[in-house]
Design an enzyme around this catalytic site. Structure first.
Site, PDB file in Angstrom:
ATOM      1  N   ILE A 106      48.977  40.777  43.727  1.00 28.35           N
ATOM      2  CA  ILE A 106      50.089  41.020  42.791  1.00 28.35           C
ATOM      3  C   ILE A 106      50.615  42.437  42.897  1.00 28.35           C
ATOM      4  O   ILE A 106      49.854  43.383  43.096  1.00 28.35           O
ATOM      5  CB  ILE A 106      49.644  40.716  41.328  1.00 28.35           C
ATOM      6  N   ASP A 108      52.321  44.639  40.326  1.00 28.67           N
ATOM      7  CA  ASP A 108      52.599  44.657  38.887  1.00 28.67           C
ATOM      8  C   ASP A 108      53.483  45.868  38.592  1.00 28.67           C
ATOM      9  O   ASP A 108      54.707  45.767  38.614  1.00 28.67           O
ATOM     10  CB  ASP A 108      51.252  44.686  38.152  1.00 28.67           C
ATOM     11  N   THR A 112      49.681  50.633  42.816  1.00 29.22           N
ATOM     12  CA  THR A 112      48.604  50.445  43.790  1.00 29.22           C
ATOM     13  C   THR A 112      49.162  50.351  45.199  1.00 29.22           C
ATOM     14  O   THR A 112      48.698  51.034  46.117  1.00 29.22           O
ATOM     15  CB  THR A 112      47.798  49.160  43.456  1.00 29.22           C
ATOM     16  N   ASP A 163      42.713  38.063  37.658  1.00 28.84           N
ATOM     17  CA  ASP A 163      41.714  37.928  36.603  1.00 28.84           C
ATOM     18  C   ASP A 163      42.141  38.520  35.275  1.00 28.84           C
ATOM     19  O   ASP A 163      43.100  39.291  35.192  1.00 28.84           O
ATOM     20  CB  ASP A 163      40.426  38.658  37.027  1.00 28.84           C
TER      21      ASP A 163
END
Ligand code: PRP
Length: 184
Positions: A106, A108, A112, A163
């Protein structure tokens, strides 16, 4: 498919839709790298492990030569602008002169991938590309995102590697987590 877990609001991307899209993405990658001798695929742990497993098996079906390596990153202050990222586990090999494809589950906030892109760019690969299964509306990415599976709304998603407190990662679909599940 069994009943939806009570903490989940709805299935956002079905197992079938993921399967179909992963195949399409693999075909696109195969086509784009038809002249590449070997792709150095970098999976970002933990979230990317399921997507990476499916994508690379499709690439094998399409006879795309590749190797797989992993990095583990942890990000802090997702809700802040700083978005500091730390390398928990680095690649096993130098990537100089390799054709590198970063595989994320992902994007977001985009922190990252932006951070990682610049780190790996500094290691002088022959080429550097990026791939993510899902991208949230709110991302502010300042690096290229070459392959994207699905654009999703700004909700908390789990499943297919994603998660909530390490739960729900191995669901075969991507689902929206109920707000009350992460605010209680
Ligand atoms: C998730 C995901 C990405 C990152 C994306 O990782 O796997 O690496 O967040 O978020 P960003 O675009 O806001 O930076 P997380 O830090 O939750 O670790 P995990 O993959 O081990 O669950």
């Amino acid at each position: 498919m069994g009943d939806l877990h009570p903490d989940l609001a709805r299935v956002l991307i079905s197992k079938d839709a993921i399967e179909k899209r992963v195949k399409e993405m693999a075909k696109q990658i195969r086509g784009d790298f038809k002249d590449t001798q070997r792709l150095y695929i970098v999976g970002i742990l933990k979230g990317a492990f399921i997507f990476l497993a499916d994508l690379t098996r499709e690439l094998s079906e399409l006879s795309m030569p590749h190797v797989v390596d992993f990095m583990a990153l942890s990000s802090y202050g997702k809700s802040t602008e700083s978005g500091a990222v730390r390398i928990l586990m680095d690649l096993r090999e130098p990537i100089e002169n390799q054709h590198v494809l970063i595989v994320e589950d992902i994007v977001d906030t985009g922190h990252t991938l932006s951070y990682l892109y610049h780190i790996l760019e500094g290691r002088k690969p022959a080429s550097l590309h990026t791939c993510a299964l899902v991208r949230k509306q709110r991302e502010r990415l300042n690096v290229p995102l070459d392959y994207i599976g699905f654009d999703i709304p700004d909700v908390w998603v789990v499943g297919y590697g994603l998660d909530f407190a390490d739960q729900f990662r191995t669901l075969p679909y991507v689902a929206e987590l109920k707000r009350e599940a992460y605010t209680r």
